[in-house]
Design an enzyme around this catalytic site. Sequence first.
Site, PDB file in Angstrom:
ATOM      1  N   ASP A  15       0.896  -0.969   0.162  1.00 52.16           N
ATOM      2  CA  ASP A  15      -0.314  -0.029  -0.152  1.00 52.16           C
ATOM      3  C   ASP A  15       1.171   0.872   0.163  1.00 52.16           C
ATOM      4  OD1 ASP A  15       0.502   0.353   2.524  1.00 52.16           O
ATOM      5  OD2 ASP A  15      -1.323   0.605   3.798  1.00 52.16           O
ATOM      6  N   HIS A  16       0.046   2.035  -0.053  1.00 56.09           N
ATOM      7  CA  HIS A  16       0.834   3.442  -0.176  1.00 56.09           C
ATOM      8  C   HIS A  16       1.908   4.004   1.620  1.00 56.09           C
ATOM      9  CE1 HIS A  16      -2.917   3.991   1.485  1.00 56.09           C
ATOM     10  NE2 HIS A  16      -2.555   4.549   2.560  1.00 56.09           N
ATOM     11  N   CYS A  43       2.932  -3.055   4.226  1.00 52.84           N
ATOM     12  CA  CYS A  43       2.044  -2.149   4.511  1.00 52.84           C
ATOM     13  C   CYS A  43       2.694  -1.256   5.669  1.00 52.84           C
ATOM     14  CB  CYS A  43       0.703  -2.351   4.842  1.00 52.84           C
ATOM     15  SG  CYS A  43       0.355  -3.874   6.304  1.00 52.84           S
ATOM     16  N   THR A  80       2.401  -1.996   9.030  1.00 54.36           N
ATOM     17  CA  THR A  80       2.398  -3.012  10.029  1.00 54.36           C
ATOM     18  C   THR A  80       2.919  -4.651   9.083  1.00 54.36           C
ATOM     19  OG1 THR A  80       0.480  -3.135  10.241  1.00 54.36           O
ATOM     20  CG2 THR A  80       1.189  -1.410  11.354  1.00 54.36           C
ATOM     21  N   VAL A  99       0.476  -6.281   9.314  1.00 53.82           N
ATOM     22  CA  VAL A  99      -0.697  -7.313   9.497  1.00 53.82           C
ATOM     23  C   VAL A  99      -1.882  -7.304   8.856  1.00 53.82           C
ATOM     24  CG1 VAL A  99      -2.149  -7.063  11.634  1.00 53.82           C
ATOM     25  CG2 VAL A  99       0.359  -6.431  11.966  1.00 53.82           C
ATOM     26  N   GLY A 100      -2.301  -5.956   8.303  1.00 51.83           N
ATOM     27  CA  GLY A 100      -3.208  -5.198   7.532  1.00 51.83           C
ATOM     28  C   GLY A 100      -3.246  -6.048   5.906  1.00 51.83           C
ATOM     29  N   HIS A 148       8.253 -24.826   8.059  1.00 51.23           N
ATOM     30  CA  HIS A 148       7.727 -25.592   8.453  1.00 51.23           C
ATOM     31  C   HIS A 148       6.225 -25.206   8.427  1.00 51.23           C
ATOM     32  CE1 HIS A 148       9.508 -26.215  12.791  1.00 51.23           C
ATOM     33  NE2 HIS A 148      10.417 -26.185  12.061  1.00 51.23           N
ATOM     34  N   ARG A 160       6.760   0.556   8.606  1.00 49.58           N
ATOM     35  CA  ARG A 160       7.209   1.381   9.786  1.00 49.58           C
ATOM     36  C   ARG A 160       7.607   0.334  11.682  1.00 49.58           C
ATOM     37  NH1 ARG A 160       0.605   3.410   9.290  1.00 49.58           N
ATOM     38  NH2 ARG A 160       1.183   4.713   7.170  1.00 49.58           N
ATOM     39  N   HIS A 186       6.193 -32.200   9.090  1.00 50.40           N
ATOM     40  CA  HIS A 186       4.839 -30.252   8.629  1.00 50.40           C
ATOM     41  C   HIS A 186       4.633 -30.645   7.784  1.00 50.40           C
ATOM     42  CE1 HIS A 186       8.359 -28.993  11.818  1.00 50.40           C
ATOM     43  NE2 HIS A 186       9.197 -28.911  10.874  1.00 50.40           N
TER      44      HIS A 186
HETATM   45  C1  RB5 Z   1      -2.363   2.756   6.308  1.00 55.70           C
HETATM   46  O1  RB5 Z   1      -2.265   4.146   7.254  1.00 55.70           O
HETATM   47  C2  RB5 Z   1      -1.879   1.855   7.843  1.00 55.70           C
HETATM   48  O2  RB5 Z   1      -2.993   1.033   7.980  1.00 55.70           O
HETATM   49  C3  RB5 Z   1      -1.554  -0.187   6.808  1.00 55.70           C
HETATM   50  O3  RB5 Z   1      -0.414   0.594   6.205  1.00 55.70           O
HETATM   51  C4  RB5 Z   1      -1.156  -0.977   7.842  1.00 55.70           C
HETATM   52  O4  RB5 Z   1      -0.420  -0.394   8.575  1.00 55.70           O
HETATM   53  C5  RB5 Z   1      -1.966  -1.624   8.493  1.00 55.70           C
HETATM   54  O5  RB5 Z   1      -2.344  -2.651   8.970  1.00 55.70           O
END
Ligand code: RB5
Length: 162
Positions: A8-9, A65, A67, A69-70, A98, A109, A133
């Site tokens: 993503d951005h 992205c 984190t 995560v998303g 595994h 970030r 596994h």
């Molecule tokens: C975008 O601002 C941020 O929410 C996204 O990159 C990510 O960290 C989501 O999991």
Amino acid sequence: MRIVAHSDHAGVALRLEMVEQARELGHEVDDLGPAVGEKVDYPYAGAVVGHKVSAGEYDLGILVCGTGVGISMAANKIPGARAVVCSEPYTARLSRQHNASNIVAVGERVVGPGEARMIVEAFLTTEPAGGRHAQRVEMLKALDNQNLALEDLRRMGPACTG
Ligand code: RB5
């Protein structure tokens, strides 16, 4: 190997770093962007890579992205995608051995460029270990079927109790 990368951005700079590392290691990488200044929502980028890897269009995927995560959550909604969020190379290596992970997700970030390069190297130089596994990876694949009964999963694994 054929690799697809997307972010993503919030993950552009780290994605470029990781793509460069994968290419330096001799892999063929299709970088789906975005460019600096373009907006892409992480659920879309994760789903695109999930679909492409799951369909066999690419061997492995790289996602970034903010984190990790998303974008990994989105990829893991796609049957056949096994995305792992990594902030160090050990998890990348073990997830390949595994869990036969096929997509690595990193957070710009969270992780610096040097660490991200080590994650890419570990991810791209490690193969699934097979053996016990592999049996568990088959169970993961069975879970792609939303209607799978727990009883069916128990039948697949000798260590399923409770
Ligand atoms: C975008 O601002 C941020 O929410 C996204 O990159 C990510 O960290 C989501 O999991």
